[in-house]
Write a protein that holds these residues in place. Structure first.
Motif, PDB file in Angstrom:
ATOM      1  N   THR A 194       0.814  -1.220   0.000  1.00 52.26           N
ATOM      2  CA  THR A 194       0.000   0.000   0.000  1.00 52.26           C
ATOM      3  C   THR A 194       0.846   1.268   0.000  1.00 52.26           C
ATOM      4  N   VAL A 195       2.173   1.105  -0.113  1.00 43.11           N
ATOM      5  CA  VAL A 195       3.061   2.262  -0.074  1.00 43.11           C
ATOM      6  C   VAL A 195       2.874   3.087  -1.340  1.00 43.11           C
ATOM      7  N   VAL A 196       2.679   4.395  -1.155  1.00 41.19           N
ATOM      8  CA  VAL A 196       2.483   5.302  -2.289  1.00 41.19           C
ATOM      9  C   VAL A 196       3.500   6.432  -2.182  1.00 41.19           C
ATOM     10  N   GLY A 197       4.130   6.763  -3.313  1.00 51.14           N
ATOM     11  CA  GLY A 197       5.056   7.897  -3.335  1.00 51.14           C
ATOM     12  C   GLY A 197       6.269   7.705  -2.451  1.00 51.14           C
ATOM     13  N   ASN A 198       6.701   6.467  -2.231  1.00 54.85           N
ATOM     14  CA  ASN A 198       7.876   6.153  -1.411  1.00 54.85           C
ATOM     15  C   ASN A 198       7.738   6.643   0.031  1.00 54.85           C
ATOM     16  N   ASN A 199       6.504   6.820   0.478  1.00 53.74           N
ATOM     17  CA  ASN A 199       6.250   7.146   1.879  1.00 53.74           C
ATOM     18  C   ASN A 199       5.811   5.871   2.578  1.00 53.74           C
ATOM     19  N   ASN A 200       5.933   5.831   3.895  1.00 57.00           N
ATOM     20  CA  ASN A 200       5.534   4.638   4.625  1.00 57.00           C
ATOM     21  C   ASN A 200       4.933   5.048   5.961  1.00 57.00           C
ATOM     22  N   ARG A 201       3.649   4.727   6.141  1.00 63.58           N
ATOM     23  CA  ARG A 201       2.941   5.115   7.365  1.00 63.58           C
ATOM     24  C   ARG A 201       3.443   4.371   8.596  1.00 63.58           C
ATOM     25  N   SER A 202       4.178   3.284   8.408  1.00 59.87           N
ATOM     26  CA  SER A 202       4.705   2.541   9.558  1.00 59.87           C
ATOM     27  C   SER A 202       5.846   3.281  10.241  1.00 59.87           C
ATOM     28  N   LEU A 203       6.467   4.204   9.519  1.00 62.73           N
ATOM     29  CA  LEU A 203       7.564   4.973  10.097  1.00 62.73           C
ATOM     30  C   LEU A 203       6.982   6.185  10.824  1.00 62.73           C
ATOM     31  N   LYS A 204       6.922   6.087  12.147  1.00 64.40           N
ATOM     32  CA  LYS A 204       6.323   7.136  12.969  1.00 64.40           C
ATOM     33  C   LYS A 204       7.353   8.199  13.334  1.00 64.40           C
ATOM     34  N   SER A 205       6.856   9.370  13.700  1.00 66.82           N
ATOM     35  CA  SER A 205       7.759  10.453  14.088  1.00 66.82           C
ATOM     36  C   SER A 205       8.570  10.076  15.329  1.00 66.82           C
ATOM     37  N   ARG A 206       7.973   9.266  16.236  1.00 63.91           N
ATOM     38  CA  ARG A 206       8.708   8.856  17.434  1.00 63.91           C
ATOM     39  C   ARG A 206       9.860   7.906  17.074  1.00 63.91           C
ATOM     40  N   ASP A 207       9.677   7.109  15.989  1.00 64.32           N
ATOM     41  CA  ASP A 207      10.766   6.239  15.545  1.00 64.32           C
ATOM     42  C   ASP A 207      11.904   7.062  14.960  1.00 64.32           C
ATOM     43  N   ILE A 208      11.549   8.089  14.212  1.00 66.47           N
ATOM     44  CA  ILE A 208      12.560   8.978  13.645  1.00 66.47           C
ATOM     45  C   ILE A 208      13.308   9.693  14.764  1.00 66.47           C
ATOM     46  N   ALA A 209      12.563  10.113  15.805  1.00 65.58           N
ATOM     47  CA  ALA A 209      13.188  10.784  16.953  1.00 65.58           C
ATOM     48  C   ALA A 209      14.231   9.882  17.603  1.00 65.58           C
ATOM     49  N   THR A 210      13.927   8.586  17.711  1.00 69.08           N
ATOM     50  CA  THR A 210      14.880   7.631  18.288  1.00 69.08           C
ATOM     51  C   THR A 210      16.152   7.567  17.455  1.00 69.08           C
ATOM     52  N   ARG A 211      15.985   7.648  16.131  1.00 62.67           N
ATOM     53  CA  ARG A 211      17.131   7.559  15.231  1.00 62.67           C
ATOM     54  C   ARG A 211      17.992   8.813  15.231  1.00 62.67           C
ATOM     55  N   ILE A 212      17.395   9.972  15.451  1.00 59.15           N
ATOM     56  CA  ILE A 212      18.141  11.229  15.317  1.00 59.15           C
ATOM     57  C   ILE A 212      18.538  11.843  16.655  1.00 59.15           C
ATOM     58  N   VAL A 213      18.140  11.240  17.772  1.00 60.31           N
ATOM     59  CA  VAL A 213      18.404  11.865  19.067  1.00 60.31           C
ATOM     60  C   VAL A 213      19.905  12.054  19.312  1.00 60.31           C
ATOM     61  N   HIS A 214      20.717  11.117  18.830  1.00 57.55           N
ATOM     62  CA  HIS A 214      22.171  11.273  18.988  1.00 57.55           C
ATOM     63  C   HIS A 214      22.659  12.480  18.194  1.00 57.55           C
TER      64      HIS A 214
END
Length: 317
Positions: A75-95
């Motif tokens: 169901t992915v459209v336009g190379n976006n993915n609803r499974s990737l939440k902002s809180r997951d991104i925050a975990t990745r960029i906190v460092h």
């Protein structure tokens, strides 16, 4: 369940959470979501499914059922993915945020694109950046709750520091809500004795969830460097807040000079009123208006560029 979401992202698939409770969690393929566009529904329905329970002994989650693969087109459209939440991104960029608090949105989007091969929107990157900052420095709410402890730490680390609170009437004796807080560092009190007898005051907006104002008083030393001497946090720039600020400024700083002072400010009615009606200031100070503010007001009204230079020449002449 960051690991489950990341597995789906790597597979180029999306999930939706069917059940999320304190001790159990279930998710299916997003194509099974009733809100999913029918054009993306597979026939037969996708079998991917995960069920996890929280173990009582070690407080960890255990996956008890796992269907290993999706059997849908996705169901992915336009190379976006609803499974990737902002809180997951925050975990990745906190460092990265710890290293550089000004880590820009553009770089966050590029970093996630490189890590997950997923395009994220500006708003999702902004929310992730906001959450990462809150994890490091706390939220607006927690910071304001900790303001008394922060001010106390300033006093402990800077002997002679003066703090004055003005509390609002509280219904409970256990909860004191402050209206204004004023502080001046101990070294600043001593420094002002050797600076020019000139004080410049102004107010600035506080950014964020709480739209308060910060009032500031500065002076210049013998080398003509600006020296901050006093600060206050208030709700608004009003006659009351400026009168309270100037009262504290006189009691804790200005009174020690023993000579007439010059106060420079813009034409805010609160400042004019305070200096006019507070006896100690009206008798011991001269009030002058800031030439930069006067020039700015002139340019807003007349909008003639050559007047800008003439105004400055007249003012300093």
């Amino acid at each position: 369940m960051l690991g489950v979401r990341e597995w789906n992202i790597k597979c180029g698939k999306e999930l939706y959470v069917v059940e999320s409770k304190r001790d159990k969690w279930r998710a299916k393929c997003y194509s099974r979501n009733p809100k999913c566009n029918n054009n993306f529904r597979s026939d037969p329905p996708c079998n991917w499914y995960v069920y996890a329970v929280k173990k009582k002994n070690d407080n960890m989650w255990q996956i008890t059922r796992w269907v290993d693969s999706h059997n849908c087109y996705g169901t992915v459209v336009g190379n976006n993915n609803r499974s990737l939440k902002s809180r997951d991104i925050a975990t990745r960029i906190v460092h990265n945020m710890r290293e550089d608090i000004s880590y820009p949105i553009k770089q966050i989007r590029a970093f996630i694109k490189d890590q997950f091969h997923v395009d994220i929107s500006y708003s999702k990157a902004w929310r992730a950046r906001k959450e990462a900052i809150e994890r490091i420095y706390g939220s607006w709410e927690s910071n304001f709750r900790e303001l008394p402890q922060y001010i106390a730490a300033l006093q402990a680390a800077n002997p002679g520091t003066v703090v004055e609170w003005l509390h609002a009437p509280a219904r409970s004796s256990e909860c004191h809500t402050f209206t204004y807080v004023f502080w001046v560092f101990g070294p600043s009190i001593k420094t002002f004795l050797h600076c020019m007898p000139v004080i410049s005051v102004d107010g600035t907006y506080l950014k964020g969830s709480y739209r308060g104002k910060m009032l500031i008083a500065v002076t210049k030393n013998a080398n003509k460097y600006v020296v901050p001497i006093a600060f206050a946090i208030v709700d608004e720039e009003t006659v009351e807040s400026w009168t309270w600020f100037f009262t504290q400024l006189w009691v804790h700083i200005a009174v020690h000079r023993g000579k007439k002072l010059c106060v420079i400010s813009d034409r805010h009615k609160g400042i004019i009123n305070a200096l006019k009606n507070l006896q100690v200031w009206s008798e011991n100070s001269v009030h002058q208006f800031c030439l930069r503010h006067i020039r700015s007001n002139l340019m807003q009204k007349f909008k003639v560029s050559r007047l800008k230079k003439l105004c400055w020449i007249i003012g300093i002449g």
